[in-house]
Design a protein around this motif. Structure first.
Motif: not given
Length: 235
Positions: A161-170
């Motif tokens: 849930r840190g920086p880049g978390s959303f992009d990794a999930g995508l």
């Protein structure tokens, strides 16, 4: 190249469902994901005698939902107004439960929702994405070709849930193989994605909506958003 080398190379290029589930270990608790049972199996007491809520039937909501389910081509729909003191969320939940009973042998119904609507929009966005990943990985084949997006470090970044978390999930959800549906039709209901929408999340939300449309289309699945309010992004 020796047989052993070829065998090892092949192993390095394949992924199994078990490995994927191990990589996702902790995702459910870190993001408060909807459980596999809730998202894919909950029938809520429905059987052949329990009927869809009468007021929703009378207002044509059931007919609309059945029309979405019966369509041949993959489609994306929005339900954001039901009326008569019923919410779109309630209608979607009841339809998912009844569809699982009445089409037990021919339907895969995936429904995820926001567990805590008081969370910040960026947190809700991760929760919805996490719940989808958490459920979809149970539908992948036992073995399939791997990709960079399914490496363990991608899950670690997402779960962190840190920086880049959303992009990794995508990247994870985009990299999933075709689902093993065994000839069944699929309906994916995403409830409450409007709670993830504010000025700070609009760009990410647009990315997610675009990717989900593509993921569901390649699996020939119908996608239904049930919303509590009008959305700028989800139309």
């Amino acid at each position: 190249m020796s047989f052993l080398s070829v065998k090892n190379t092949f192993r390095s290029q394949t992924m199994t469902k078990d490995k994927l589930l191990k990589s996702a270990h902790g995702l459910d608790t870190a993001l408060d994901c909807v459980t596999h049972f809730e998202s894919l199996q909950d029938r809520g007491g429905y059987d052949c005698r329990k009927q869809f809520p009468y007021e929703l039937y009378k207002k044509g909501v059931q007919k609309k939902l059945i029309g979405i389910w019966m369509a041949d081509a993959p489609s994306v729909h929005v339900l954001d107004g039901v009326g008569h003191n019923y919410s779109a969320s309630y209608a979607g939940s009841e339809f998912a439960k009844s569809l699982r009973v009445r089409n037990r042998e021919s339907a895969v119904v995936l429904r995820v929702y926001v567990k805590d609507q008081n969370e910040a929009p960026n947190v809700v966005l991760l929760q919805i994405l996490g719940s989808l990943i958490w459920s979809l990985i149970t539908l992948v084949p036992d073995e399939f070709g791997t990709s960079e997006g399914l490496r363990k470090r991608k899950f670690e970044t997402f779960i962190g849930r840190g920086p880049g978390s959303f992009d990794a999930g995508l990247e994870i959800i985009q990299s999933l193989p075709l689902l093993e549906l065994n000839g069944k039709k699929m309906l994916c209901i995403i409830d409450g994605l409007d709670h993830a929408e504010d000025e700070s999340t609009l760009s990410q939300l647009k990315q997610l909506v675009t990717i989900l449309r593509d993921v569901m289309s390649k699996n020939r699945a119908h996608l239904l958003y049930t919303l509590g309010k009008r959305s700028q992004v989800i139309r």
